[in-house]
Design a protein around this motif. Structure first.
Motif, PDB file in Angstrom:
ATOM      1  N   ASP A   9     -26.794 -18.516  71.048  1.00 55.12           N
ATOM      2  CA  ASP A   9     -28.159 -18.353  70.550  1.00 55.12           C
ATOM      3  C   ASP A   9     -29.091 -19.435  71.087  1.00 55.12           C
ATOM      4  O   ASP A   9     -30.318 -19.274  71.036  1.00 55.12           O
ATOM      5  N   VAL A  33     -23.565 -19.169  65.315  1.00 56.82           N
ATOM      6  CA  VAL A  33     -24.970 -18.766  65.210  1.00 56.82           C
ATOM      7  C   VAL A  33     -25.590 -19.366  63.955  1.00 56.82           C
ATOM      8  O   VAL A  33     -25.075 -19.160  62.839  1.00 56.82           O
ATOM      9  N   ILE A  55     -27.937 -19.566  60.862  1.00 59.52           N
ATOM     10  CA  ILE A  55     -28.624 -18.621  59.987  1.00 59.52           C
ATOM     11  C   ILE A  55     -29.327 -19.407  58.887  1.00 59.52           C
ATOM     12  O   ILE A  55     -29.038 -20.577  58.653  1.00 59.52           O
ATOM     13  N   LEU A  67     -28.617 -14.081  64.488  1.00 57.62           N
ATOM     14  CA  LEU A  67     -27.424 -13.258  64.310  1.00 57.62           C
ATOM     15  C   LEU A  67     -27.698 -11.822  64.733  1.00 57.62           C
ATOM     16  O   LEU A  67     -26.857 -11.184  65.400  1.00 57.62           O
ATOM     17  N   ALA A  96     -19.072 -13.299  66.312  1.00 57.46           N
ATOM     18  CA  ALA A  96     -20.148 -14.160  65.835  1.00 57.46           C
ATOM     19  C   ALA A  96     -19.712 -14.906  64.578  1.00 57.46           C
ATOM     20  O   ALA A  96     -19.158 -14.300  63.654  1.00 57.46           O
ATOM     21  N   ALA A 141     -21.242 -16.979  61.487  1.00 58.62           N
ATOM     22  CA  ALA A 141     -22.493 -17.258  60.783  1.00 58.62           C
ATOM     23  C   ALA A 141     -22.460 -18.678  60.230  1.00 58.62           C
ATOM     24  O   ALA A 141     -21.536 -19.056  59.506  1.00 58.62           O
ATOM     25  N   ALA A 198     -25.215 -12.102  56.082  1.00 60.29           N
ATOM     26  CA  ALA A 198     -24.730 -12.141  57.462  1.00 60.29           C
ATOM     27  C   ALA A 198     -23.360 -11.500  57.589  1.00 60.29           C
ATOM     28  O   ALA A 198     -23.086 -10.764  58.542  1.00 60.29           O
ATOM     29  N   ALA A 232     -21.203 -10.253  60.905  1.00 57.08           N
ATOM     30  CA  ALA A 232     -20.662 -11.500  61.433  1.00 57.08           C
ATOM     31  C   ALA A 232     -19.146 -11.480  61.311  1.00 57.08           C
ATOM     32  O   ALA A 232     -18.595 -10.994  60.318  1.00 57.08           O
TER      33      ALA A 232
END
Length: 422
Positions: free
Chosen positions: A93, A134, A136, A145, A163, A165, A185, A190
Motif C-alpha cells: 500500500d 495494510v 487500516i 485494504l 492481506a 489488516a 476488514a 483480509a
C-alpha cells in the motif's frame, strides 16, 4: 532487462484457467539444485512426473526458448528449476511512494495501481504467493485494504495475494475506531489480523483484542515486533499461544539478548527482512560481543522466513522485492548455506502464508521458478533471466541479454558463450 507478466490467456506457455485445469506442460532439460538434469511434466496445477531428460515422452514441440511463447513444451537447458519463492512480508500500500509527495496521493485508482504494480514486480522475480501488510483505521479507513482486495481479484490466476489488516490502536477510547475497522476488514476479506502492539499504550490489551477478532474470523495473526524486550516478547508469545501455529512475528529487527530463546520455545513463526537491514546478524562472524538475529535464530534452531518488506517506499527507497536478493543477503555473511537461505524465501515463506510445501517432485503444487544458472549459488549471485510457473501455468518471464563492445570481444579468444544472458 525486459520483464512481462501474462494477462488472461496471452502469456508464455499454454493457457489454463485460474483453477489449474489446463493442458499438460513439459519442462525439459532443467537442472535441479542437487545437480540432476530432468524433465518435469505438469498437469493442471500439480507436478505429474519428474524423470531423467527425455524419459517422459514427446509432446508437441514448438520453436523457442523460455523467453518466448513455446506451447506445450519448454526447453530449460541452462536453467535451474526451483520451488517458487513466496513474499512473506511486504507493504504494497506504500510501494513506489518514496518519490511521491508527502503524504502520497491515495485515490482508489492510484492505490490499486501501485499495489498491482508491486505484486507484479514481485511475481516477475518469482514470488507466486505474497502477503502484504495494510494500514487500516485512522485517516486511512479501509481505502488501502479495498485497493489491495481489488488488486487481488485482478491478479487471480497470476499470483496469490494475501492481506494483513493493521490497525494502529485497539485499546481504550482511542482504539474504538481501530476495533471496529479491524472487524470490518476481516469481514471484507483480509486474510489475517495484524499490527504493532508496541505502538498501543496497552500492548497486552492490543493483543487480546486482536486475538478475539482473529478467533471470530477464524484467521491467522501476523504481528510486527522488534523483539527488543525479551520479557515483553515472552508475554506476547504466551498470549498468542492459543492460535499457534497460525501466528507470525516479524520483522524482529533489533532483538535483545535472549529473544531467540524465547522464540524457540514459543511455537510462533518468525520473519526477518534482510533487504531492509532489519535482519541483524548479517555482520557475520565479526560480531563476537553481540551476535545478530540471524546467528541467534540459527543457534536456537528457530525456523524463520525472509521477506522483502519495502519496495521503493520511504523505509527503503531502493527496495527491490526480489526474494533471490533476500536469500543472497542471508547467505552472503557465510552463516547460511545457499540451500538454507533459499528455503527461507521459499518453503519457509510459504509456511508463513499457510501454504503447502513445494518440491520439484510428483504430486506437489506446480509453483516453480526457472532461473538462468547451473547452481543455486550462481543463481543467487546474479540470475536475471527467469520463468515463473503458478498453478501449472507460465505467468511471467524475464529475459536478460549481455553484450560486450566489439573491441573487448575481438581481444578475447574466440569461445562459445562470449556473449549471453544472466
Amino acid at each position: 532487462m525486459d520483464s512481462a507478466a501474462a494477462d488472461g490467456h496471452s502469456g508464455p506457455g499454454p493457457a489454463a484457467n485460474p483453477l489449474g485445469h489446463g493442458p499438460v506442460l513439459l519442462l525439459t532439460d532443467a537442472r535441479l539444485a542437487d545437480g540432476r538434469v530432468v524433465d518435469v511434466r505438469i498437469s493442471g496445477d500439480r507436478i505429474q512426473a519428474v524423470g531423467t531428460a527425455g524419459s517422459l515422452g514427446p509432446l508437441p514441440a514448438l520453436p523457442g526458448t523460455p523467453t518466448a511463447t513455446t506451447g506445450a513444451r519448454i526447453d530449460l537447458k541452462g536453467y535451474l528449476l526451483l520451488p517458487a519463492p513466496a513474499e512473506a512480508h511486504a507493504h504494497y500500500d506504500v510501494a513506489f511512494s518514496a518519490a511521491l509527495p508527502t503524504p502520497p496521493p491515495e485515490t482508489p485508482a492510484d492505490l490499486t495501481r501501485r499495489v498491482t504494480e508491486a505484486a507484479l514486480t514481485s511475481l516477475g522475480y518469482g514470488a507466486t504467493a505474497q502477503r502484504t501488510h495494510v494500514r487500516i483505521g485512522d485517516v486511512h479507513g479501509l481505502r488501502r485494504l479495498e485497493a489491495v482486495l481489488t488488486a487481488r481479484q485482478a491478479l487471480r490466476g497470476l499470483a496469490e495475494l494475501q492481506a494483513v489488516a493493521m490497525p494502529r490502536l485497539l485499546t481504550g477510547r482511542a482504539g474504538a475506531d481501530g476495533r471496529a475497522q479491524l472487524r470490518d476488514a476481516l469481514k471484507l476479506g483480509a486474510t489475517a489480523a495484524g499490527g504493532c502492539p508496541e505502538l498501543d499504550p496497552d500492548p497486552a490489551g492490543y493483543v487480546q483484542v486482536l486475538l478475539e477478532a482473529a478467533r471470530e474470523a477464524d484467521c491467522p495473526v501476523d504481528l510486527h515486533t522488534t523483539g527488543a524486550d525479551p520479557v515483553q516478547l515472552a508475554r506476547l508469545a504466551s498470549a498468542l499461544a492459543p492460535l499457534r501455529p497460525r501466528v507470525v512475528l516479524g520483522p524482529c529487527g533489533s532483538p535483545a539478548p535472549g529473544a531467540a530463546t524465547v522464540l524457540a520455545t514459543s511455537g510462533v513463526r518468525v520473519v526477518c527482512l534482510p533487504q531492509n537491514g532489519r535482519c541483524s546478524g548479517l555482520e557475520g562472524r565479526a560480531a563476537e560481543q553481540r551476535p545478530g538475529l540471524l546467528r541467534e535464530l540459527l543457534e536456537a534452531r528457530v525456523p524463520f522466513a525472509a521477506g522483502s518488506g519495502s519496495l521503493r517506499d520511504p523505509a527503503n527507497p531502493v527496495g527491490r522485492a526480489d526474494p533471490l536478493e533476500a536469500a543472497y543477503l542471508l547467505a552472503a555473511g557465510g552463516l547460511m548455506a545457499p540451500e538454507a537461505a533459499y528455503d527461507a524465501v521459499a518453503n519457509q515463506a510459504r509456511a508463513v502464508l499457510g501454504l503447502p510445501p513445494v518440491r520439484v517432485d510428483a504430486g506437489f503444487p506446480a509453483e516453480l521458478l526457472a532461473v538462468r544458472g547451473d547452481s543455486l549459488a550462481g543463481a543467487l549471485a546474479g540470475g536475471h533471466s527467469r520463468l515463473v510457473v503458478h498453478s501449472g501455468r507460465v505467468v511471467s518471464r524475464t529475459s536478460a541479454v549481455r553484450e560486450f563492445a566489439d573491441t573487448v570481444v575481438l581481444a578475447l579468444p574466440r569461445q562459445s558463450g562470449s556473449t549471453g544472458g544472466g
